[in-house]
Design a protein around this motif. Structure first.
Motif, mmCIF file in Angstrom:
data_model
loop_
_atom_site.group_PDB
_atom_site.id
_atom_site.type_symbol
_atom_site.label_atom_id
_atom_site.label_comp_id
_atom_site.label_asym_id
_atom_site.label_seq_id
_atom_site.Cartn_x
_atom_site.Cartn_y
_atom_site.Cartn_z
ATOM 1 N N PRO A 1 0.841 -1.196 0.000
ATOM 2 C CA PRO A 1 0.000 0.000 0.000
ATOM 3 C C PRO A 1 0.882 1.255 0.000
ATOM 4 O O PRO A 1 2.036 1.199 0.435
ATOM 5 N N HIS A 2 0.352 2.373 -0.470
ATOM 6 C CA HIS A 2 1.118 3.627 -0.510
ATOM 7 C C HIS A 2 1.730 3.994 0.841
ATOM 8 O O HIS A 2 2.835 4.524 0.889
ATOM 9 N N GLU A 3 0.998 3.706 1.911
ATOM 10 C CA GLU A 3 1.440 4.167 3.248
ATOM 11 C C GLU A 3 2.815 3.632 3.626
ATOM 12 O O GLU A 3 3.493 4.218 4.467
ATOM 13 N N ILE A 4 3.229 2.505 3.056
ATOM 14 C CA ILE A 4 4.533 1.962 3.473
ATOM 15 C C ILE A 4 5.635 2.303 2.470
ATOM 16 O O ILE A 4 6.771 1.855 2.617
ATOM 17 N N ILE A 5 5.310 3.069 1.457
ATOM 18 C CA ILE A 5 6.348 3.505 0.512
ATOM 19 C C ILE A 5 6.847 4.864 0.978
ATOM 20 O O ILE A 5 6.088 5.829 1.033
ATOM 21 N N LYS A 6 8.118 4.907 1.368
ATOM 22 C CA LYS A 6 8.646 6.107 2.029
ATOM 23 C C LYS A 6 9.012 7.194 1.023
ATOM 24 O O LYS A 6 9.554 6.920 -0.049
ATOM 25 N N THR A 7 8.751 8.447 1.419
ATOM 26 C CA THR A 7 9.151 9.601 0.618
ATOM 27 C C THR A 7 10.629 9.899 0.904
ATOM 28 O O THR A 7 11.173 9.453 1.925
ATOM 29 N N PRO A 8 11.293 10.682 0.034
ATOM 30 C CA PRO A 8 12.691 11.034 0.285
ATOM 31 C C PRO A 8 12.897 11.673 1.662
ATOM 32 O O PRO A 8 13.871 11.376 2.346
ATOM 33 N N GLU A 9 11.966 12.497 2.074
ATOM 34 C CA GLU A 9 12.079 13.139 3.384
ATOM 35 C C GLU A 9 11.996 12.106 4.523
ATOM 36 O O GLU A 9 12.780 12.150 5.476
ATOM 37 N N GLN A 10 11.072 11.180 4.386
ATOM 38 C CA GLN A 10 10.962 10.129 5.410
ATOM 39 C C GLN A 10 12.215 9.270 5.434
ATOM 40 O O GLN A 10 12.690 8.873 6.505
ATOM 41 N N ILE A 11 12.764 8.992 4.269
ATOM 42 C CA ILE A 11 13.977 8.169 4.205
ATOM 43 C C ILE A 11 15.125 8.881 4.926
ATOM 44 O O ILE A 11 15.884 8.251 5.671
ATOM 45 N N GLU A 12 15.222 10.193 4.752
ATOM 46 C CA GLU A 12 16.254 10.951 5.487
ATOM 47 C C GLU A 12 16.058 10.808 6.985
ATOM 48 O O GLU A 12 17.012 10.641 7.746
ATOM 49 N N GLY A 13 14.801 10.891 7.420
ATOM 50 C CA GLY A 13 14.492 10.750 8.849
ATOM 51 C C GLY A 13 14.864 9.377 9.381
ATOM 52 O O GLY A 13 15.435 9.249 10.469
ATOM 53 N N ILE A 14 14.559 8.352 8.614
ATOM 54 C CA ILE A 14 14.873 6.981 9.046
ATOM 55 C C ILE A 14 16.389 6.785 9.076
ATOM 56 O O ILE A 14 16.930 6.134 9.973
ATOM 57 N N LYS A 15 17.083 7.408 8.122
ATOM 58 C CA LYS A 15 18.552 7.292 8.106
ATOM 59 C C LYS A 15 19.179 7.957 9.331
ATOM 60 O O LYS A 15 20.144 7.440 9.896
ATOM 61 N N ALA A 16 18.642 9.090 9.736
ATOM 62 C CA ALA A 16 19.180 9.777 10.913
ATOM 63 C C ALA A 16 18.963 8.909 12.156
ATOM 64 O O ALA A 16 19.863 8.763 13.000
ATOM 65 N N SER A 17 17.792 8.313 12.270
ATOM 66 C CA SER A 17 17.508 7.403 13.379
ATOM 67 C C SER A 17 18.459 6.201 13.322
ATOM 68 O O SER A 17 19.005 5.766 14.342
ATOM 69 N N THR B 1 15.573 2.319 17.902
ATOM 70 C CA THR B 1 15.631 3.740 18.271
ATOM 71 C C THR B 1 14.489 4.532 17.642
ATOM 72 O O THR B 1 14.111 4.280 16.498
ATOM 73 N N ILE B 2 13.976 5.492 18.401
ATOM 74 C CA ILE B 2 13.071 6.502 17.837
ATOM 75 C C ILE B 2 13.842 7.820 17.849
ATOM 76 O O ILE B 2 14.395 8.209 18.885
ATOM 77 N N TYR B 3 13.927 8.474 16.688
ATOM 78 C CA TYR B 3 14.579 9.781 16.633
ATOM 79 C C TYR B 3 13.733 10.685 15.759
ATOM 80 O O TYR B 3 13.471 10.357 14.596
ATOM 81 N N ASN B 4 13.314 11.804 16.319
ATOM 82 C CA ASN B 4 12.508 12.748 15.543
ATOM 83 C C ASN B 4 11.272 12.066 14.940
ATOM 84 O O ASN B 4 10.844 12.404 13.850
ATOM 85 N N GLY B 5 10.768 11.072 15.666
ATOM 86 C CA GLY B 5 9.561 10.367 15.212
ATOM 87 C C GLY B 5 9.823 9.197 14.278
ATOM 88 O O GLY B 5 8.891 8.481 13.916
ATOM 89 N N TYR B 6 11.080 8.992 13.883
ATOM 90 C CA TYR B 6 11.413 7.898 12.950
ATOM 91 C C TYR B 6 12.055 6.723 13.682
ATOM 92 O O TYR B 6 12.855 6.915 14.596
#
Ligand code: MF3
Ligand code: CO
Length: 289
Positions: free
Chosen positions: A40-56, A138-143
């Motif tokens: 489903p679309h909800e689990i396909i990450k946007t570039p911004e979300q991917i940056e957030g997950i990478k920081a976490s 880890t949770i960081y900035n919500g990610y």
């Protein structure tokens, strides 16, 4: 609700749908019509979300590196919990396990015949010859991010080395199958085949998961699956590869009383490594290890 071609894309890029994910959606739709399970679309990450997950993920990796430096015989698993809690906080994160569905600690510590979800305790002291999985999230900035490693305490038996190595190497085998427009079952079967060929077995009941905006998202990731089956992999999906590998039989039992600790039914050793991967346009990128 179907998007018109001139509508803004669902991914939040601000581009028109036809210039963004329209072809992508059509391709997914073709797989769905052929009977495939599609994301489903909800689990396909946007570039911004991917940056957030990478920081976490960077924090998650740093915490495990820190544990690798400090783990030693004579230490309690409670001390590992404190190191994880303090390091995660110092780096600006929150340990995801703490209070997750009632889990009482910041990390899972699973020794020898403990398959997963071991609860850190003052009473559990690492001994020379033990193998232990330390599973950090880890949770960081919500990610959210998640990975685990095995540690051998001093000299360990040949059998222990074997199961630890098989658990690690089956991830490498599975990774070769991670690419867009393949299936999670391609990866799952590669993991399982490798484990079996090396005399080990893969736990059936507990697998991996999508991750990023939540700790556990769709899809459930099995490592006892078959090539061509399970969910279609597409760019922007993020999930864990974390097979639990037993030296003996695959059967597991839950400890009565704590409702968390899972053991091998036959008392054999169990090992697990966990990484998080992003499916890219050309293959994969490892986010945590
Ligand atoms: N880190 C585990 C995983 O890989 C989940 C542990 S849930 C907890 O999915 F509550 F035990 F932390
Ligand atoms: Co996980």
């Amino acid at each position: 609700m179907k998007l018109e071609r001139n509508d803004p894309c669902w991914c939040g890029s601000g581009k028109k749908y036809k210039k963004c994910h329209a072809d992508f959606d059509e391709k997914i739709e073709r797989f769905a019509r052929m009977g495939a399970e599609v994301p489903p679309h909800e689990i396909i990450k946007t570039p911004e979300q991917i940056e957030g997950i990478k920081a976490s993920s960077q924090i998650n990796i740093a915490v495990l590196d820190y544990i690798a430096e400090h783990i030693r015989a004579g230490m309690s698993t409670e001390e590992i919990d404190q190191l994880v809690y303090n390091k995660t906080k110092e780096l600006g994160g929150i340990p995801a396990p703490l209070n997750y569905e009632g889990f009482p600690k910041s990390v899972c510590t699973s020794i020898n015949d403990v398959v997963c979800h071991g609860i850190p305790s003052e009473d559990v002291i690492l001994q020379e010859g033990d193998i232990i999985n330390v599973d950090v999230s880890t949770i960081y900035n919500g990610y959210f991010s998640d990975s685990s490693r095995m540690f051998c305490i001093g000299e360990v038996s040949e059998e222990a080395k074997h199961v630890v190595n098989v658990a690690k190497d089956c991830i490498t085998e599975g990774l070769k199958q991670v690419k867009p427009w393949g299936f999670l079952g391609d990866m799952g079967q590669a993991v399982n085949d490798y484990c079996k060929a090396h005399g080990c077995s893969v736990v059936v009941e507990i697998g991996g998961h999508g991750i990023g905006l939540e700790f556990h998202e769709e899809p459930y990731v099995s490592y006892v699956s078959n090539r061509g089956e399970e969910m279609l992999m597409v760019p922007g999906m993020v999930f864990t590869i974390e097979p639990m590998v037993n030296a003996g039989e695959a059967d597991v039992v839950m400890m009565e009383g704590d409702d968390w600790t899972v053991y091998t039914a036959d008392g054999s050793l169990s090992a697990q490594w966990e990484i998080t991967v992003l499916v890219t346009e050309t293959g994969y990128e490892i986010l945590t290890y």
